[in-house]
Design a protein around this motif. Sequence first.
Motif, PDB file in Angstrom:
ATOM      1  N   ILE A  63       0.847  -1.208   0.000  1.00  0.00           N
ATOM      2  CA  ILE A  63       0.000   0.000   0.000  1.00  0.00           C
ATOM      3  C   ILE A  63       0.874   1.247   0.000  1.00  0.00           C
ATOM      4  CG2 ILE A  63      -1.654   1.313   1.384  1.00  0.00           C
ATOM      5  CD1 ILE A  63      -2.825  -1.412   2.268  1.00  0.00           C
ATOM      6  N   ARG A 120       0.624   4.269  -2.589  1.00  0.00           N
ATOM      7  CA  ARG A 120       0.005   5.510  -2.143  1.00  0.00           C
ATOM      8  C   ARG A 120       0.967   6.656  -1.844  1.00  0.00           C
ATOM      9  NH1 ARG A 120      -4.843   7.013  -2.357  1.00  0.00           N
ATOM     10  NH2 ARG A 120      -4.746   7.912  -0.314  1.00  0.00           N
ATOM     11  N   ARG A 145       8.455   5.946  -1.040  1.00  0.00           N
ATOM     12  CA  ARG A 145       8.047   4.611  -1.513  1.00  0.00           C
ATOM     13  C   ARG A 145       9.120   3.566  -1.225  1.00  0.00           C
ATOM     14  NH1 ARG A 145       5.684   6.431  -7.365  1.00  0.00           N
ATOM     15  NH2 ARG A 145       3.785   7.389  -6.568  1.00  0.00           N
TER      16      ARG A 145
END
Length: 193
Positions: free
Chosen positions: A25, A29, A36
């Motif tokens: 996730i 996101r 990330r």
Amino acid sequence: MNVIIEIIISIMILLGASLSILAAIGVIRLPDVYTRTHAAGISNTFGVSLLLFATVGYFFHSGSGFNARVLLAILFIYLTTPIASHLINRAAYDTGVPLAIRIRDQLRSVKKDEIKERKNIIIKQEQLERARQEREELEEQLDWDLREEKIVEREELEDVAREQEETLIKLESDDSEQEIIELDEEENTDKKE
């Protein structure tokens, strides 16, 4: 006792799976490359490690024995994943991948000075390389000029030698013509007598 160990193994599996899901996730996101890779590196490392620890616990508890390879895999994951995340972030920062808007870049001033120093070093290296190439071209030109001078000198020597040979041949031919003329005259005088 067996139930407690199975509950601990189940909790480790659930935590590992949930951390891996959180990592997925986070990769989807989060706003930029840096966050990330942070989410993927940290969460996935702990998630996979918990799953592998649960695997070791399960096989040890079931009586199949202790598997050292799984522990080596956990060690390998702990050693490589954070380093890989760091190197990916560093490469992204060095190539100029932008940060998210709400993140403040604290390295910008340090990086600007470092980039200026690198550019100056690169410029100096290019200048040195250009000077070296020009020097090699000049040396090559001088060598070429010296070769041409030697060729011209050799051609001049050959021309002089050729002229000397031609004069010798001419003299010999003149001498032989003179001899033929003299012989003819002698024969003519002999015939007349």
